[in-house]
Write a protein that holds these residues in place. Structure first.
Motif, PDB file in Angstrom:
ATOM      1  N   GLU A 253       0.794  -1.300   0.019  1.00  0.00           N
ATOM      2  CA  GLU A 253       0.064   0.157   0.245  1.00  0.00           C
ATOM      3  C   GLU A 253       0.737   1.208   0.020  1.00  0.00           C
ATOM      4  O   GLU A 253       0.690   2.151  -0.607  1.00  0.00           O
ATOM      5  CB  GLU A 253      -0.924  -0.033   1.348  1.00  0.00           C
ATOM      6  CG  GLU A 253      -1.696   1.289   1.215  1.00  0.00           C
ATOM      7  CD  GLU A 253      -2.587   1.338   2.391  1.00  0.00           C
ATOM      8  OE1 GLU A 253      -3.518   2.411   2.395  1.00  0.00           O
ATOM      9  OE2 GLU A 253      -2.718   0.718   3.510  1.00  0.00           O
ATOM     10  N   TYR A 256       2.322   2.008  -3.232  1.00  0.00           N
ATOM     11  CA  TYR A 256       1.075   2.599  -4.142  1.00  0.00           C
ATOM     12  C   TYR A 256       0.895   3.833  -4.013  1.00  0.00           C
ATOM     13  O   TYR A 256       0.799   4.855  -4.691  1.00  0.00           O
ATOM     14  CB  TYR A 256      -0.080   1.587  -4.164  1.00  0.00           C
ATOM     15  CG  TYR A 256      -1.090   2.474  -4.932  1.00  0.00           C
ATOM     16  CD1 TYR A 256      -1.175   2.702  -6.214  1.00  0.00           C
ATOM     17  CD2 TYR A 256      -2.243   3.020  -4.208  1.00  0.00           C
ATOM     18  CE1 TYR A 256      -2.295   3.415  -6.845  1.00  0.00           C
ATOM     19  CE2 TYR A 256      -3.299   3.718  -4.816  1.00  0.00           C
ATOM     20  CZ  TYR A 256      -3.173   3.787  -6.155  1.00  0.00           C
ATOM     21  OH  TYR A 256      -4.187   4.464  -6.715  1.00  0.00           O
ATOM     22  N   ARG A 257       0.793   4.180  -2.417  1.00  0.00           N
ATOM     23  CA  ARG A 257       0.294   5.674  -2.178  1.00  0.00           C
ATOM     24  C   ARG A 257       1.541   6.655  -2.577  1.00  0.00           C
ATOM     25  O   ARG A 257       1.380   7.652  -2.772  1.00  0.00           O
ATOM     26  CB  ARG A 257       0.078   5.510  -0.678  1.00  0.00           C
ATOM     27  CG  ARG A 257      -1.024   4.648  -0.249  1.00  0.00           C
ATOM     28  CD  ARG A 257      -2.320   5.159  -0.513  1.00  0.00           C
ATOM     29  NE  ARG A 257      -3.441   4.376  -0.062  1.00  0.00           N
ATOM     30  CZ  ARG A 257      -4.700   4.235  -0.514  1.00  0.00           C
ATOM     31  NH1 ARG A 257      -5.022   5.329  -1.454  1.00  0.00           N
ATOM     32  NH2 ARG A 257      -5.514   3.673   0.047  1.00  0.00           N
ATOM     33  N   SER A 262       1.911   1.326  -9.689  1.00  0.00           N
ATOM     34  CA  SER A 262       0.679   1.721 -10.387  1.00  0.00           C
ATOM     35  C   SER A 262      -0.443   0.910  -9.700  1.00  0.00           C
ATOM     36  O   SER A 262      -0.165   0.078  -8.991  1.00  0.00           O
ATOM     37  CB  SER A 262       0.342   1.425 -11.871  1.00  0.00           C
ATOM     38  OG  SER A 262       0.523   0.158 -12.185  1.00  0.00           O
ATOM     39  N   LEU A 263      -1.738   1.211  -9.824  1.00  0.00           N
ATOM     40  CA  LEU A 263      -2.888   0.432  -9.392  1.00  0.00           C
ATOM     41  C   LEU A 263      -2.973  -0.778  -9.917  1.00  0.00           C
ATOM     42  O   LEU A 263      -3.192  -1.652  -8.930  1.00  0.00           O
ATOM     43  CB  LEU A 263      -4.118   1.454  -9.655  1.00  0.00           C
ATOM     44  CG  LEU A 263      -5.395   0.888  -8.834  1.00  0.00           C
ATOM     45  CD1 LEU A 263      -5.397   0.889  -7.459  1.00  0.00           C
ATOM     46  CD2 LEU A 263      -6.561   1.667  -9.284  1.00  0.00           C
ATOM     47  N   LYS A 264      -2.692  -0.985 -11.077  1.00  0.00           N
ATOM     48  CA  LYS A 264      -2.695  -2.365 -11.667  1.00  0.00           C
ATOM     49  C   LYS A 264      -1.591  -3.180 -10.994  1.00  0.00           C
ATOM     50  O   LYS A 264      -1.782  -4.413 -10.925  1.00  0.00           O
ATOM     51  CB  LYS A 264      -2.272  -1.977 -13.296  1.00  0.00           C
ATOM     52  CG  LYS A 264      -2.340  -3.482 -13.934  1.00  0.00           C
ATOM     53  CD  LYS A 264      -2.151  -3.097 -15.396  1.00  0.00           C
ATOM     54  CE  LYS A 264      -1.971  -4.611 -16.318  1.00  0.00           C
ATOM     55  NZ  LYS A 264      -1.928  -4.083 -17.960  1.00  0.00           N
ATOM     56  N   LEU A 266      -0.502  -3.024  -7.888  1.00  0.00           N
ATOM     57  CA  LEU A 266      -1.084  -3.510  -6.746  1.00  0.00           C
ATOM     58  C   LEU A 266      -1.868  -4.474  -6.826  1.00  0.00           C
ATOM     59  O   LEU A 266      -1.931  -5.331  -5.976  1.00  0.00           O
ATOM     60  CB  LEU A 266      -1.604  -2.089  -6.091  1.00  0.00           C
ATOM     61  CG  LEU A 266      -2.426  -2.310  -4.557  1.00  0.00           C
ATOM     62  CD1 LEU A 266      -1.234  -2.735  -3.878  1.00  0.00           C
ATOM     63  CD2 LEU A 266      -2.840  -0.990  -4.415  1.00  0.00           C
ATOM     64  N   GLY A 267      -2.821  -4.497  -7.829  1.00  0.00           N
ATOM     65  CA  GLY A 267      -3.714  -5.530  -7.934  1.00  0.00           C
ATOM     66  C   GLY A 267      -3.152  -6.611  -8.214  1.00  0.00           C
ATOM     67  O   GLY A 267      -3.493  -7.824  -7.687  1.00  0.00           O
ATOM     68  N   ILE A 284      -8.380  -1.635  -1.559  1.00  0.00           N
ATOM     69  CA  ILE A 284      -7.837  -0.442  -1.994  1.00  0.00           C
ATOM     70  C   ILE A 284      -8.025  -0.434  -3.591  1.00  0.00           C
ATOM     71  O   ILE A 284      -8.374   0.830  -3.984  1.00  0.00           O
ATOM     72  CB  ILE A 284      -6.175  -0.439  -1.719  1.00  0.00           C
ATOM     73  CG1 ILE A 284      -6.397  -0.385  -0.277  1.00  0.00           C
ATOM     74  CG2 ILE A 284      -5.646   0.522  -2.261  1.00  0.00           C
ATOM     75  CD1 ILE A 284      -4.717  -0.708   0.289  1.00  0.00           C
ATOM     76  N   VAL A 285      -7.723  -1.513  -4.369  1.00  0.00           N
ATOM     77  CA  VAL A 285      -7.879  -1.297  -5.940  1.00  0.00           C
ATOM     78  C   VAL A 285      -9.544  -0.961  -6.094  1.00  0.00           C
ATOM     79  O   VAL A 285      -9.452  -0.093  -7.017  1.00  0.00           O
ATOM     80  CB  VAL A 285      -7.305  -2.608  -6.339  1.00  0.00           C
ATOM     81  CG1 VAL A 285      -7.572  -2.932  -7.845  1.00  0.00           C
ATOM     82  CG2 VAL A 285      -5.776  -2.957  -6.055  1.00  0.00           C
ATOM     83  N   GLU A 288      -9.945   2.706  -5.483  1.00  0.00           N
ATOM     84  CA  GLU A 288      -9.463   3.531  -6.106  1.00  0.00           C
ATOM     85  C   GLU A 288      -9.915   3.549  -7.387  1.00  0.00           C
ATOM     86  O   GLU A 288     -10.157   4.605  -8.348  1.00  0.00           O
ATOM     87  CB  GLU A 288      -7.888   3.170  -6.117  1.00  0.00           C
ATOM     88  CG  GLU A 288      -7.250   3.258  -4.885  1.00  0.00           C
ATOM     89  CD  GLU A 288      -7.077   5.044  -4.585  1.00  0.00           C
ATOM     90  OE1 GLU A 288      -6.605   5.715  -5.267  1.00  0.00           O
ATOM     91  OE2 GLU A 288      -7.578   5.189  -3.199  1.00  0.00           O
ATOM     92  N   LYS A 289     -10.786   2.424  -8.052  1.00  0.00           N
ATOM     93  CA  LYS A 289     -11.004   2.600  -9.352  1.00  0.00           C
ATOM     94  C   LYS A 289     -12.473   3.234  -9.336  1.00  0.00           C
ATOM     95  O   LYS A 289     -13.004   3.883 -10.337  1.00  0.00           O
ATOM     96  CB  LYS A 289     -11.501   1.258  -9.886  1.00  0.00           C
ATOM     97  CG  LYS A 289     -10.233   0.271 -10.215  1.00  0.00           C
ATOM     98  CD  LYS A 289     -10.665  -1.060 -10.537  1.00  0.00           C
ATOM     99  CE  LYS A 289      -9.393  -1.723 -10.966  1.00  0.00           C
ATOM    100  NZ  LYS A 289      -9.741  -3.392 -11.663  1.00  0.00           N
TER     101      LYS A 289
END
Length: 289
Positions: A253, A256-257, A262-264, A266-267, A284-285, A288-289
């Motif tokens: 996390e 990412y923060r 990226s969010l991708k 992190l996923g 979180i993913v 954020e989406k």
């Protein structure tokens, strides 16, 4: 600024738990102990990090963290053959540090607080001299203790004094300019046969180049080196996370923060963790989406 995590030592205070397991890989509630100091360095915007441990434990930590690319950072590893003191880690990391300032953090320390990120970023901007954090404790004789004059100016740091002059202990995170290596090389071993970090801090203090920031109420500093402190730290983290629904020391996390991944990405990391920890990252993913 470069970062060093010292995760060495024999951890004899935790025997027999640590006879077959590296202390920094022990769980503090829901994650390995080393996640907490690593997350602190990431919050300080430090992405190039050297982890120093024992010959047998370096491979174990490397199996856990790899080269850091999953977190958008760079992790390197080095060996400390014997526990010859905290300051020796700077000598071991000489080539890694080069001409850059460095943040050294102990692998069994946990920091928590609302403004901790701001304090860390301020410290990581250091260009000259050194900076340490002071924390008020009930048992200062276990630590390097700050002594103040009548004007509340720090005049000395006493290593594990029998009669402490204050209750302010120096925490296990230290910020230095690149001169720290040359200073460490000139230190003489203490009676314990170690290069004491207090001795190095005292050199900066005598030069008038050591800044001390006192962490008051609203901050928590936890040292997980004993049975009781290990349990207390787990209970503390569990309480915070259950009350707030937010994790402490979650390196994925934080990465990412801080914009390291990226969010991708992190996923993808979340999908590899089939526990509530992974569910938290998936949440979180989704949010954020």
């Amino acid at each position: 600024m470069k970062g060093i995590i010292l995760a060495g030592g024999k951890a004899t205070r935790l025997y027999p738990i640590t006879k077959g397991v590296c202390k920094q890989l022990l769980p503090v509630y829901d994650k390995p102990m080393i996640y907490y100091p690593l997350s602190v360095l990431l919050l300080a915007s430090i992405k190039d990090i050297l982890i120093i441990s024992t010959p047998k434990d370096v491979p174990r930590i490397q199996d856990l963290l790899g080269d850091g690319s999953d977190l958008g950072i760079k992790l390197s590893y080095a060996v400390q053959e014997e526990p010859r003191g905290i300051a020796e880690s700077l000598i071991i990391g000489e080539k890694f540090i080069g001409s850059q300032p460095v943040c050294l953090i102990l692998g069994d320390n946990i920091f928590y607080g609302h403004n901790i990120t701001q304090a860390l970023k301020e410290a990581s901007g250091l260009k000259k001299g050194g900076m340490v954090f002071g924390y008020y404790v009930r048992d200062p004789h276990r630590y390097g203790v700050l002594r103040f004059d009548k004007g509340h100016k720090v005049v000395s740091i006493d290593e594990k004094p029998r009669r402490p002059r204050s209750n302010w202990a120096v925490t296990g995170i230290y910020f230095y300019d690149h001169h720290a290596v040359s200073i460490a090389k000139k230190l003489k071993p203490s009676r314990r046969g170690e290069l004491e970090i207090t001795s190095l801090n005292s050199v900066y203090l005598k030069r008038g180049q050591l800044r001390v920031k006192l962490l008051g109420r609203g901050y928590a500093w936890l040292d997980t080196g004993t049975y009781d402190s290990l349990v207390d730290s787990s209970v503390f983290i569990k309480t915070i996370e259950e009350r707030q629904g937010l994790k402490v020391g979650c390196i994925e996390e934080v990465a990412y923060r801080m914009g390291y991944i990226s969010l991708k990405q992190l996923g993808k990391l979340a999908e590899k963790i089939p526990t509530t920890y992974g569910d938290y990252l998936k949440g979180i993913v989704r949010d954020e989406k």
